[in-house]
Write a protein that holds these residues in place. Sequence first.
Motif, short mmCIF file in Angstrom:
data_model
loop_
_atom_site.label_atom_id
_atom_site.label_comp_id
_atom_site.label_asym_id
_atom_site.label_seq_id
_atom_site.Cartn_x
_atom_site.Cartn_y
_atom_site.Cartn_z
N GLY A 38 0.78 -1.23 0.00
CA GLY A 38 0.00 0.00 0.00
C GLY A 38 0.81 1.28 0.00
O GLY A 38 0.32 2.34 -0.35
N TYR A 39 2.10 1.20 0.41
CA TYR A 39 2.96 2.37 0.49
C TYR A 39 3.70 2.58 -0.83
O TYR A 39 4.01 1.63 -1.54
N HIS A 40 4.06 3.82 -1.09
CA HIS A 40 4.83 4.14 -2.29
C HIS A 40 6.33 4.04 -2.06
O HIS A 40 7.08 3.71 -2.98
N TYR A 41 6.76 4.33 -0.82
CA TYR A 41 8.18 4.26 -0.47
C TYR A 41 8.34 3.64 0.91
O TYR A 41 7.50 3.85 1.80
N VAL A 42 9.44 2.89 1.08
CA VAL A 42 9.77 2.29 2.37
C VAL A 42 11.24 2.59 2.65
O VAL A 42 12.11 2.39 1.79
N VAL A 43 11.50 3.06 3.89
CA VAL A 43 12.86 3.42 4.29
C VAL A 43 13.38 2.37 5.28
O VAL A 43 12.80 2.17 6.35
N TYR A 44 14.47 1.72 4.89
CA TYR A 44 15.09 0.69 5.72
C TYR A 44 15.98 1.32 6.79
O TYR A 44 16.31 2.50 6.73
N PHE A 45 16.44 0.49 7.74
CA PHE A 45 17.30 0.96 8.84
C PHE A 45 18.53 1.71 8.35
O PHE A 45 18.98 2.66 8.99
N ASP A 46 19.11 1.24 7.25
CA ASP A 46 20.35 1.84 6.76
C ASP A 46 20.13 3.12 5.96
O ASP A 46 21.07 3.71 5.42
N GLY A 47 18.86 3.55 5.86
CA GLY A 47 18.54 4.78 5.15
C GLY A 47 18.28 4.60 3.67
O GLY A 47 17.98 5.57 2.97
N ILE A 49 16.18 3.88 0.46
CA ILE A 49 14.78 4.13 0.13
C ILE A 49 14.38 3.15 -0.96
O ILE A 49 15.06 3.06 -2.00
N HIS A 50 13.31 2.42 -0.70
CA HIS A 50 12.87 1.39 -1.64
C HIS A 50 11.48 1.72 -2.17
O HIS A 50 10.61 2.16 -1.42
N GLN A 51 11.32 1.48 -3.46
CA GLN A 51 10.03 1.72 -4.12
C GLN A 51 9.04 0.65 -3.70
O GLN A 51 9.36 -0.53 -3.65
N GLY A 52 7.85 1.08 -3.36
CA GLY A 52 6.74 0.17 -3.10
C GLY A 52 5.83 0.22 -4.31
O GLY A 52 6.25 -0.03 -5.44
#
Length: 136
Positions: A38-47, A49-52
């Motif tokens: 449902g999200y457009h972007y997801v930010v992991y612990f290491d910073g 940024i991943h496309q959703g």
Amino acid sequence: MRKITEIIVHCSATPEGRPFTVSDIDQWHRSRGFAQIGYHYVVYFDGTIHQGRPVEIAGAHCKGHNANSIGVCYIGGCTADNKRPKDTRTPEQKLALLELLKHLKQQYPSAIIRGHRDYAPKACPSFDASKEYVDI
């Protein structure tokens, strides 16, 4: 193209320090009947940024606000025992979120930045995004 009027910040509501991925969230959302994450972007612990979900497609992240918003989620948001909300953002996540939101505001200058909690009785994203990002 969709008219973007809101950028809504979320947390994954997962335990502090436990890594999850776009693929994990996609599976959770599909199990709830969504077509995809449902999200457009997801930010992991290491910073990183991943496309959703592609931005061109309305999200599935904030009831009543999906048609004209972009959903941004960081991994975390709960205590290690997963019992209470907690701002678990790493320094890398904080920086990445700030940079991503600045970039999105450049693309959509009239969009307002809010937290999911501004629209629902939830702690998400476990900090006051409206206040923190007011100057973007």
